[in-house]
Design a protein around this motif. Structure first.
Motif, short mmCIF file in Angstrom:
data_model
loop_
_atom_site.label_atom_id
_atom_site.label_comp_id
_atom_site.label_asym_id
_atom_site.label_seq_id
_atom_site.Cartn_x
_atom_site.Cartn_y
_atom_site.Cartn_z
N SER A 195 37.18 6.59 14.68
CA SER A 195 35.82 6.60 14.54
C SER A 195 35.28 7.92 15.60
O SER A 195 35.87 8.18 16.42
CB SER A 195 34.94 5.32 14.90
OG SER A 195 35.19 5.14 16.40
N LEU A 196 34.19 8.32 15.14
CA LEU A 196 33.56 9.09 16.14
C LEU A 196 33.40 8.71 17.53
O LEU A 196 33.81 9.43 18.59
CB LEU A 196 32.07 9.51 15.69
CG LEU A 196 31.93 10.60 14.79
CD1 LEU A 196 30.35 10.43 14.10
CD2 LEU A 196 32.00 12.00 15.14
N ALA A 197 33.10 7.31 17.68
CA ALA A 197 33.06 6.69 19.07
C ALA A 197 34.48 6.88 19.77
O ALA A 197 34.48 7.10 20.98
CB ALA A 197 32.47 5.36 19.04
N GLU A 198 35.50 6.63 19.20
CA GLU A 198 36.79 6.31 19.66
C GLU A 198 36.99 7.93 19.93
O GLU A 198 37.71 8.02 21.13
CB GLU A 198 37.93 5.96 18.67
CG GLU A 198 39.28 5.75 19.12
CD GLU A 198 40.03 4.96 18.29
OE1 GLU A 198 41.41 4.94 18.47
OE2 GLU A 198 39.73 4.74 17.22
N LEU A 199 37.04 8.73 19.14
CA LEU A 199 37.44 10.31 19.51
C LEU A 199 36.60 10.71 20.66
O LEU A 199 37.28 11.57 21.37
CB LEU A 199 37.16 11.09 18.34
CG LEU A 199 38.08 10.57 17.06
CD1 LEU A 199 37.48 11.62 15.67
CD2 LEU A 199 39.47 11.05 17.35
N ALA A 200 35.36 10.51 20.57
CA ALA A 200 34.51 10.81 21.96
C ALA A 200 35.15 10.30 23.06
O ALA A 200 34.98 11.25 24.19
CB ALA A 200 33.13 10.56 21.76
N THR A 201 35.89 9.43 23.21
CA THR A 201 36.41 9.12 24.41
C THR A 201 37.53 9.82 25.06
O THR A 201 37.84 9.94 26.23
CB THR A 201 36.82 7.11 24.40
OG1 THR A 201 37.99 7.46 23.51
CG2 THR A 201 35.77 6.61 24.02
N HIS A 202 37.94 10.69 24.22
CA HIS A 202 39.13 11.58 24.51
C HIS A 202 38.65 12.95 24.96
O HIS A 202 39.37 13.82 25.05
CB HIS A 202 40.01 11.69 23.27
CG HIS A 202 40.90 10.25 23.19
ND1 HIS A 202 41.98 9.76 23.84
CD2 HIS A 202 40.54 9.06 22.27
CE1 HIS A 202 42.46 8.84 23.47
NE2 HIS A 202 41.66 8.37 22.53
N GLN A 203 37.11 12.98 24.80
CA GLN A 203 36.73 14.44 25.02
C GLN A 203 37.07 15.66 24.68
O GLN A 203 37.20 16.55 25.32
CB GLN A 203 36.91 14.45 26.91
CG GLN A 203 36.25 13.44 27.45
CD GLN A 203 36.31 13.39 29.12
OE1 GLN A 203 37.18 13.69 29.69
NE2 GLN A 203 34.98 13.11 29.70
N PRO A 204 37.09 15.74 23.23
CA PRO A 204 37.27 17.05 22.54
C PRO A 204 36.15 17.83 22.82
O PRO A 204 34.92 17.65 23.54
CB PRO A 204 37.17 16.46 21.03
CG PRO A 204 36.14 15.37 21.02
CD PRO A 204 36.52 14.64 22.41
N ASP A 205 36.40 19.02 22.71
CA ASP A 205 35.35 20.31 22.74
C ASP A 205 34.34 20.17 21.78
O ASP A 205 33.23 20.74 22.06
CB ASP A 205 36.10 21.63 22.74
CG ASP A 205 37.15 21.63 24.17
OD1 ASP A 205 36.77 21.94 25.07
OD2 ASP A 205 38.17 21.74 23.85
N LEU A 206 34.59 19.75 20.71
CA LEU A 206 33.53 19.76 19.70
C LEU A 206 34.07 18.32 18.75
O LEU A 206 35.11 17.98 18.64
CB LEU A 206 33.52 20.84 18.97
CG LEU A 206 32.95 20.95 17.54
CD1 LEU A 206 31.31 21.10 18.04
CD2 LEU A 206 33.07 22.00 16.91
N LEU A 207 33.22 17.69 18.35
CA LEU A 207 33.13 16.36 17.57
C LEU A 207 32.41 16.31 16.36
O LEU A 207 31.19 16.60 16.37
CB LEU A 207 32.84 15.43 18.45
CG LEU A 207 33.05 13.89 17.88
CD1 LEU A 207 34.39 13.68 17.61
CD2 LEU A 207 32.54 12.79 18.68
#
Length: 226
Positions: A195-207
């Motif tokens: 999910s967006l929330a899960e990916l956000a925890t890994h701090q990509p430069d862009l989501l």
């Protein structure tokens, strides 16, 4: 010049379980075992690593010959299972746009073996957009695939590409991590299992939720300079 390295499954296409089904069929045909892929994490991993885990689970010798047997039979079964696959939103349009830009080069960074990548993308007429990349033929770790892709980039462009001009676009935390391993930037899309929330925890430069509105990604690439 800017470099864009795409993951395949969950980023460019939704495979509809094609790879898993083809691998199950190959294991049954070549080794006479009922596979247990549901016990393994497949998302973001390399084909080499998945095969090694399957050999271990089923007490099959992890030899080059057995890897070749499994790969060849998997590739033979793959096309018929791709009928359930589809191109994800915005992908075809984005690739067509990037093909017209002289300041952006497009490649792959995928856990798929090279022939599997060609089969999956070729099924939809997308493979010719990608001139280079890193693949899962020989690497267990996704970070090593990223290093292969980086070496290919630097070979093609005579070592002139700075890592911060390379973007890795994928749908898993492992895509983000492997981008970091080569000093590249990471764009995460929530079109796979995460999910967006899960990916956000890994701090990509862009989501991004998907690639149907790639404006935030395209805005990072100016048309001037190298």
């Amino acid at each position: 010049m800017h470099i864009c390295l795409f993951d395949i499954d969950g980023t460019l296409i939704a495979s509809g379980g094609a790879g898993k089904a083809a691998l199950e069929a190959a294991l049954a045909e070549e080794f006479g075992v009922l596979p247990t892929l549901d016990k393994l994490q497949l998302s973001g991993r390399t084909d080499r690593a998945i095969a090694a885990d399957l050999f271990r689970l089923h007490s099959i010798d992890d030899t080059p010959e057995n890897h070749e047997r499994l790969r060849n039979t998997y590739l033979r079964h793959l096309p018929r299972h791709l009928r359930a696959a589809r191109v994800l939103p915005g992908v075809a349009e984005l690739l067509a746009h990037l093909a017209e830009r002289p300041d952006v080069a497009v490649g792959l960074l995928t856990g798929n073996v090279r022939a599997g990548a060609k089969a999956k993308l070729g099924f939809f007429g997308l493979y010719d957009y990608f001139a280079f990349g890193g693949f899962g033929d020989h690497h267990v770790e996704r970070d090593d695939v990223a290093r292969e892709a980086l070496s290919e980039v630097q070979r093609r462009f005579n070592g002139t590409i700075r890592p911060e001009r390379i973007w890795v676009i994928g749908d898993t935390p492992l895509d983000i991590r492997c981008a970091r391993s080569i000093g590249a930037r990471a764009a995460a899309v929530a079109t796979g299992w995460h999910s967006l929330a899960e990916l956000a925890t890994h701090q990509p430069d862009l989501l991004l939720p998907d690639l149907s509105n790639p404006g935030p990604l395209l805005s990072n690439w100016q048309t001037s300079g190298n």
